[in-house]
Design an enzyme around this catalytic site. Structure first.
Site, PDB file in Angstrom:
ATOM      1  CE  LYS A  80      -4.403   1.208   0.486  1.00 14.45           C
ATOM      2  NZ  LYS A  80      -5.867   0.736  -0.130  1.00 14.45           N
ATOM      3  N   GLY A 180     -25.505   1.828   2.384  1.00 16.16           N
ATOM      4  CA  GLY A 180     -24.718   2.850   1.408  1.00 16.16           C
ATOM      5  C   GLY A 180     -25.176   1.919  -0.115  1.00 16.16           C
ATOM      6  N   GLY A 182     -23.757   3.960  -3.381  1.00 16.08           N
ATOM      7  CA  GLY A 182     -22.523   4.360  -3.201  1.00 16.08           C
ATOM      8  C   GLY A 182     -22.531   3.137  -4.978  1.00 16.08           C
ATOM      9  CG  HIS A 183     -18.663   4.441  -6.927  1.00 17.88           C
ATOM     10  ND1 HIS A 183     -18.581   5.028  -5.997  1.00 17.88           N
ATOM     11  CD2 HIS A 183     -18.342   3.872  -7.860  1.00 17.88           C
ATOM     12  CE1 HIS A 183     -18.100   6.364  -6.566  1.00 17.88           C
ATOM     13  NE2 HIS A 183     -18.480   5.641  -8.417  1.00 17.88           N
ATOM     14  CB  VAL A 184     -19.935  -1.655  -4.044  1.00 14.44           C
ATOM     15  CG1 VAL A 184     -20.318  -3.039  -3.339  1.00 14.44           C
ATOM     16  CG2 VAL A 184     -18.926  -0.988  -4.135  1.00 14.44           C
TER      17      VAL A 184
HETATM   18  P1  NAD Z   1     -18.960   4.610  -2.395  1.00 14.97           P
HETATM   19  O1  NAD Z   1     -18.115   6.139  -1.793  1.00 14.97           O
HETATM   20  O2  NAD Z   1     -18.631   5.241  -3.617  1.00 14.97           O
HETATM   21  O3  NAD Z   1     -20.223   4.845  -1.292  1.00 14.97           O
HETATM   22  C1  NAD Z   1     -20.711   4.640   0.171  1.00 14.97           C
HETATM   23  C2  NAD Z   1     -21.995   5.343   0.387  1.00 14.97           C
HETATM   24  O4  NAD Z   1     -22.182   5.548   1.565  1.00 14.97           O
HETATM   25  C3  NAD Z   1     -21.986   6.540  -0.227  1.00 14.97           C
HETATM   26  O5  NAD Z   1     -23.330   6.370  -1.471  1.00 14.97           O
HETATM   27  C4  NAD Z   1     -22.415   7.638   0.261  1.00 14.97           C
HETATM   28  O6  NAD Z   1     -22.913   8.659   0.937  1.00 14.97           O
HETATM   29  C5  NAD Z   1     -22.876   6.595   1.588  1.00 14.97           C
HETATM   30  N1  NAD Z   1     -22.431   6.281   3.498  1.00 14.97           N
HETATM   31  C6  NAD Z   1     -21.482   7.092   3.887  1.00 14.97           C
HETATM   32  N2  NAD Z   1     -22.027   6.833   5.564  1.00 14.97           N
HETATM   33  C7  NAD Z   1     -22.734   6.610   5.431  1.00 14.97           C
HETATM   34  C8  NAD Z   1     -23.817   6.164   6.942  1.00 14.97           C
HETATM   35  N3  NAD Z   1     -23.310   6.540   7.729  1.00 14.97           N
HETATM   36  N4  NAD Z   1     -24.981   5.421   6.600  1.00 14.97           N
HETATM   37  C9  NAD Z   1     -25.086   5.552   5.538  1.00 14.97           C
HETATM   38  N5  NAD Z   1     -24.893   5.743   4.065  1.00 14.97           N
HETATM   39  C10 NAD Z   1     -23.616   5.928   4.126  1.00 14.97           C
HETATM   40  O7  NAD Z   1     -18.485   3.469  -2.020  1.00 14.97           O
HETATM   41  P2  NAD Z   1     -18.257   2.376  -3.324  1.00 14.97           P
HETATM   42  O8  NAD Z   1     -16.804   2.151  -3.505  1.00 14.97           O
HETATM   43  O9  NAD Z   1     -19.303   1.866  -2.954  1.00 14.97           O
HETATM   44  O10 NAD Z   1     -17.225   1.417  -1.524  1.00 14.97           O
HETATM   45  C11 NAD Z   1     -18.085   1.427  -0.799  1.00 14.97           C
HETATM   46  C12 NAD Z   1     -17.229   0.169   0.831  1.00 14.97           C
HETATM   47  O11 NAD Z   1     -16.960  -0.933  -0.066  1.00 14.97           O
HETATM   48  C13 NAD Z   1     -16.451   0.947   0.939  1.00 14.97           C
HETATM   49  O12 NAD Z   1     -16.204   0.646   2.411  1.00 14.97           O
HETATM   50  C14 NAD Z   1     -15.379   0.294   0.174  1.00 14.97           C
HETATM   51  O13 NAD Z   1     -14.258   0.863   1.226  1.00 14.97           O
HETATM   52  C15 NAD Z   1     -15.207  -1.057   0.142  1.00 14.97           C
HETATM   53  N6  NAD Z   1     -14.827  -1.618  -1.174  1.00 14.97           N
HETATM   54  C16 NAD Z   1     -15.003  -1.134  -2.240  1.00 14.97           C
HETATM   55  C17 NAD Z   1     -14.711  -1.013  -3.708  1.00 14.97           C
HETATM   56  C18 NAD Z   1     -15.387  -1.291  -4.758  1.00 14.97           C
HETATM   57  O14 NAD Z   1     -15.058  -1.668  -6.082  1.00 14.97           O
HETATM   58  N7  NAD Z   1     -15.288   0.573  -5.667  1.00 14.97           N
HETATM   59  C19 NAD Z   1     -13.705  -2.410  -3.351  1.00 14.97           C
HETATM   60  C20 NAD Z   1     -13.772  -2.834  -2.080  1.00 14.97           C
HETATM   61  C21 NAD Z   1     -13.604  -2.806  -1.218  1.00 14.97           C
END
Ligand code: NAD
Length: 366
Positions: A80, A180, A182-184
């Site tokens: 990292k 949440g 977001g993306h995932v």
């Molecule tokens: P993102 O930032 O696109 O989405 C996160 C979402 O969570 C946002 O919409 C945000 O508004 C919401 N959020 C934040 N705090 C909150 C709360 N207290 N209550 C409700 N909603 C809340 O992130 P992502 O890419 O979707 O990733 C989500 C999680 O998965 C993260 O922990 C990330 O580290 C993990 N992750 C993501 C990936 C990936 O491919 N994107 C891979 C491995 C792990």
């Protein structure tokens, strides 16, 4: 902090510091373990309160990447990078090209990628100086957004957990809450909806909730309610440490399985508490390894279909974790750690001999 003692205790191979006053770059790369292959992990930019805080973060995160790559059956090690600075004001082409030269200097033992506060565009500047970078855009031959692949892994992981805990071959009709969107979370909601799941969702952003409610007939619930709903599966897809002293007694689900990193506030304590409450936990770094799987595919020439197929393998990986946890009567997060450590140990013990031509940057097929 005694750096040498600390890195020995955590098992790191190498920690590298880099400072370029011409552009203000201050970065640390921690290479935790390269038994399985080059250390791959994102470069996080953060305004750390102190250099010590940055160092602790990079040591912890790089160790986590070793376990994630090992459990995901990838031929990669764990590493990292952290960049100390303000992502709003300090980013520039020269900044990331300087970072790229630093990475190039590590000779392929570490491969970088985007992470918190670094973007595809930043990595494209890095790419001007080194090939040891992933997470660049699809247009430039990279793997692009990893979230759909991560979501697929979480989806099949939920199916594995439902098979293990509820004896079900189908998740149709189950109630699943997603924290949440977001993306995932959005892609996950789509997979689950297609499979006939009843969805309960929340997000800080109201617009995201509205969109998912409309598209997938989901029910919107409050931010503080989501973990405590009477559902089959709680899928944390927002932030870490959501499984903690306060939330565990309030859980009514039988399975916790979601994308968020570091879901257990204190893994040793809270993994055991979930087990005691008879709640099956899908270890986060295993179920969310689709993102790493996606980016690792870039190293062999990105093929989206192959990345998706590989992410489907997360089903079997989780079943193996659940099996070990059951056999040994241990929490699933511990079982996952043990399986990852065993894989590394097994490969480390292979007979070694002189290889006339060994490229520094080879991803071996298993
Ligand atoms: P993102 O930032 O696109 O989405 C996160 C979402 O969570 C946002 O919409 C945000 O508004 C919401 N959020 C934040 N705090 C909150 C709360 N207290 N209550 C409700 N909603 C809340 O992130 P992502 O890419 O979707 O990733 C989500 C999680 O998965 C993260 O922990 C990330 O580290 C993990 N992750 C993501 C990936 C990936 O491919 N994107 C891979 C491995 C792990």
């Amino acid at each position: 902090m005694n750096i040498f003692e600390k890195t020995h205790e955590m098992g790191h191979e190498q920690v590298n510091f880099f400072h370029d006053p011409t552009c203000g770059l201050k970065a640390i790369v921690a290479i935790h373990n390269t038994t399985l292959g080059p250390a791959l992990g994102g470069a996080r930019m953060w305004n750390y309160a102190s250099e010590e805080e940055a160092l602790i973060d990079v040591l912890r995160l790089s160790q986590g990447m070793t376990y994630k790559a090992a459990i995901a059956d990838l031929n990669l090690g764990g590493g990292k990078a952290v960049i100390i600075g303000d992502a709003k004001t300090q980013k520039s082409e020269k900044f990331f090209r300087s970072f790229g030269r630093f990475i190039e200097g590590l000779g392929g033992r570490y491969i970088t990628a985007e992470d918190m506060n670094t973007s595809v565009k930043d990595m494209e500047h890095v790419k001007k100086e080194t090939d040891f970078v992933t997470g660049i855009s699809r247009a430039l031959g990279g793997s692009g957004d990893p979230s759909p692949v991560t979501a697929l892994g979480v989806y099949v992981g939920i199916k594995a957990a439902a098979k293990e805990k509820l004896g079900l071959n189908s998740i149709s009709g189950l109630k699943i809450s997603i924290q949440g969107l977001g993306h995932v979370g959005q892609y996950l909601a789509e997979y689950l909806h297609k499979d006939g799941v009843e969805l309960f969702v929340t997000d800080l952003e109201e617009e995201r909730v509205k969109a998912i409610v409309k598209r997938f007939d989901a029910k919107a619930v409050g931010l503080d309610e989501i973990h405590a709903l009477d559902v089959d599966v709680f899928a944390p897809c927002a932030m870490g440490a959501i499984i903690n002293d306060k939330t565990i007694p309030e859980l009514k689900c039988t399975i916790v399985a979601g994308a968020a990193n570091n879901q257990l506030a204190v893994p040793d304590i809270h993994g055991a508490q979930l087990k005691k409450r008879n709640i099956l936990f899908a270890p986060d770094y295993a179920i969310n390894s689709g993102g790493l799987i996606n980016v690792s595919n870039e190293l062999e020439g990105y093929n989206r279909e192959r990345a998706f197929n590989q992410a489907e393998g997360i089903y079997d990986i989780l079943m193996a974790i659940f099996k070990r946890a059951k056999e040994k009567d241990i929490p699933t997060n511990i079982a996952s750690d043990i399986l990852a450590e065993e894989r590394i140990r097994d490969i480390a013990k292979l007979k070694s001999f002189y290889l006339a031509k060994r490229k520094s940057f080879v991803i071996r097929k298993s």
